[in-house]
Design a protein around this motif. Sequence first.
Motif, PDB file in Angstrom:
ATOM      1  N   UNK A 118      23.880 -84.496 -16.270  1.00 46.24           N
ATOM      2  CA  UNK A 118      23.982 -84.239 -14.831  1.00 46.24           C
ATOM      3  C   UNK A 118      24.509 -82.837 -14.552  1.00 46.24           C
ATOM      4  N   UNK A 119      23.848 -82.121 -13.662  1.00 46.99           N
ATOM      5  CA  UNK A 119      24.257 -80.797 -13.206  1.00 46.99           C
ATOM      6  C   UNK A 119      24.242 -79.762 -14.324  1.00 46.99           C
ATOM      7  N   UNK A 120      23.534 -80.042 -15.396  1.00 53.19           N
ATOM      8  CA  UNK A 120      23.374 -79.064 -16.475  1.00 53.19           C
ATOM      9  C   UNK A 120      21.890 -78.819 -16.707  1.00 53.19           C
ATOM     10  N   UNK A 121      21.600 -77.668 -17.294  1.00 57.64           N
ATOM     11  CA  UNK A 121      20.220 -77.366 -17.637  1.00 57.64           C
ATOM     12  C   UNK A 121      19.757 -78.227 -18.794  1.00 57.64           C
ATOM     13  N   UNK A 122      18.471 -78.476 -18.782  1.00 60.44           N
ATOM     14  CA  UNK A 122      17.877 -79.169 -19.910  1.00 60.44           C
ATOM     15  C   UNK A 122      18.129 -78.347 -21.180  1.00 60.44           C
ATOM     16  N   UNK A 123      18.457 -79.023 -22.269  1.00 69.64           N
ATOM     17  CA  UNK A 123      18.786 -78.337 -23.523  1.00 69.64           C
ATOM     18  C   UNK A 123      17.950 -78.866 -24.676  1.00 69.64           C
ATOM     19  N   UNK A 124      17.117 -78.020 -25.240  1.00 72.30           N
ATOM     20  CA  UNK A 124      16.382 -78.383 -26.440  1.00 72.30           C
ATOM     21  C   UNK A 124      17.336 -78.490 -27.612  1.00 72.30           C
ATOM     22  N   UNK A 125      17.196 -79.539 -28.421  1.00 71.82           N
ATOM     23  CA  UNK A 125      18.159 -79.806 -29.486  1.00 71.82           C
ATOM     24  C   UNK A 125      17.592 -79.575 -30.883  1.00 71.82           C
ATOM     25  N   UNK A 126      16.406 -80.106 -31.134  1.00 75.86           N
ATOM     26  CA  UNK A 126      15.872 -80.058 -32.491  1.00 75.86           C
ATOM     27  C   UNK A 126      14.354 -80.168 -32.449  1.00 75.86           C
ATOM     28  N   UNK A 127      13.725 -79.548 -33.408  1.00 76.96           N
ATOM     29  CA  UNK A 127      12.265 -79.570 -33.497  1.00 76.96           C
ATOM     30  C   UNK A 127      11.851 -79.812 -34.936  1.00 76.96           C
ATOM     31  N   UNK A 128      10.735 -80.538 -35.086  1.00 72.39           N
ATOM     32  CA  UNK A 128      10.174 -80.793 -36.403  1.00 72.39           C
ATOM     33  C   UNK A 128       8.662 -80.696 -36.294  1.00 72.39           C
ATOM     34  N   UNK A 129       8.023 -80.282 -37.392  1.00 72.18           N
ATOM     35  CA  UNK A 129       6.593 -80.027 -37.364  1.00 72.18           C
ATOM     36  C   UNK A 129       5.863 -81.042 -38.244  1.00 72.18           C
ATOM     37  N   UNK A 157      17.276 -76.190 -35.049  1.00 71.56           N
ATOM     38  CA  UNK A 157      18.266 -76.831 -34.202  1.00 71.56           C
ATOM     39  C   UNK A 157      18.884 -75.842 -33.230  1.00 71.56           C
ATOM     40  N   UNK A 158      19.343 -76.371 -32.104  1.00 66.42           N
ATOM     41  CA  UNK A 158      20.168 -75.578 -31.208  1.00 66.42           C
ATOM     42  C   UNK A 158      21.521 -75.358 -31.856  1.00 66.42           C
ATOM     43  N   UNK A 159      22.137 -74.237 -31.533  1.00 63.65           N
ATOM     44  CA  UNK A 159      23.447 -73.927 -32.120  1.00 63.65           C
ATOM     45  C   UNK A 159      24.484 -74.989 -31.786  1.00 63.65           C
ATOM     46  N   UNK A 160      24.354 -75.593 -30.630  1.00 64.61           N
ATOM     47  CA  UNK A 160      25.352 -76.563 -30.181  1.00 64.61           C
ATOM     48  C   UNK A 160      25.370 -77.828 -31.034  1.00 64.61           C
ATOM     49  N   UNK A 197      11.035 -72.189 -29.328  1.00 67.95           N
ATOM     50  CA  UNK A 197      12.102 -72.076 -28.324  1.00 67.95           C
ATOM     51  C   UNK A 197      12.716 -73.420 -27.977  1.00 67.95           C
ATOM     52  N   UNK A 198      12.342 -74.464 -28.698  1.00 67.71           N
ATOM     53  CA  UNK A 198      12.822 -75.825 -28.411  1.00 67.71           C
ATOM     54  C   UNK A 198      12.509 -76.200 -26.975  1.00 67.71           C
ATOM     55  N   UNK A 199      11.336 -75.803 -26.536  1.00 66.60           N
ATOM     56  CA  UNK A 199      10.895 -76.026 -25.163  1.00 66.60           C
ATOM     57  C   UNK A 199       9.677 -76.940 -25.202  1.00 66.60           C
ATOM     58  N   UNK A 200       9.870 -78.163 -24.807  1.00 64.70           N
ATOM     59  CA  UNK A 200       8.842 -79.178 -24.956  1.00 64.70           C
ATOM     60  C   UNK A 200       8.204 -79.507 -23.620  1.00 64.70           C
ATOM     61  N   UNK A 201       6.904 -79.809 -23.671  1.00 63.68           N
ATOM     62  CA  UNK A 201       6.184 -80.005 -22.421  1.00 63.68           C
ATOM     63  C   UNK A 201       5.822 -81.441 -22.077  1.00 63.68           C
ATOM     64  N   UNK A 202       6.080 -82.374 -22.992  1.00 60.19           N
ATOM     65  CA  UNK A 202       5.675 -83.768 -22.731  1.00 60.19           C
ATOM     66  C   UNK A 202       6.776 -84.703 -23.190  1.00 60.19           C
TER      67      UNK A 202
END
Length: 123
Positions: free
Chosen positions: A41-52, A60-63, A107-112
């Motif tokens: 809530x009240x935060x930006x969407x955050x990409x966390x992890x990606x796999x191919x 991974x995101x640094x966080x 960029x850990x930016x997902x569209x679906x």
Amino acid sequence: QVQLVESGGGSVQAGGSLRLSCTVSGITDNSGCMGWFRQAPEKQREGLAVIYPSGGPAAYAESVKGRFTISQDKIKRTIDLQMNRLKPDDTAVYYCATETSLWRCADLDFGFWRQGTQVTVSS
């Protein structure tokens, strides 16, 4: 039709662990990526992890680096997110997601994505 069904969310105390699982169906092209992002809530969407699915290292995101691990099971067609040493700041709705653009994947930016699963970490 692509379907993503998450499971494994819930409540846990700080320092605990949860494992999220996403069952994937309907994807016929493995040239993109899959991953997880979260929305608090009240935060930006955050990409966390990606796999191919086609291979290559996960990212991974640094966080969450060092605490979260993404994995895939090609037989079960699942994408899992193991979350360790959880913190109250990890509280959010977690979404399994896909993306076809490798630039966006990087960029850990997902569209679906679909409905998400709630994770609540108490102090």
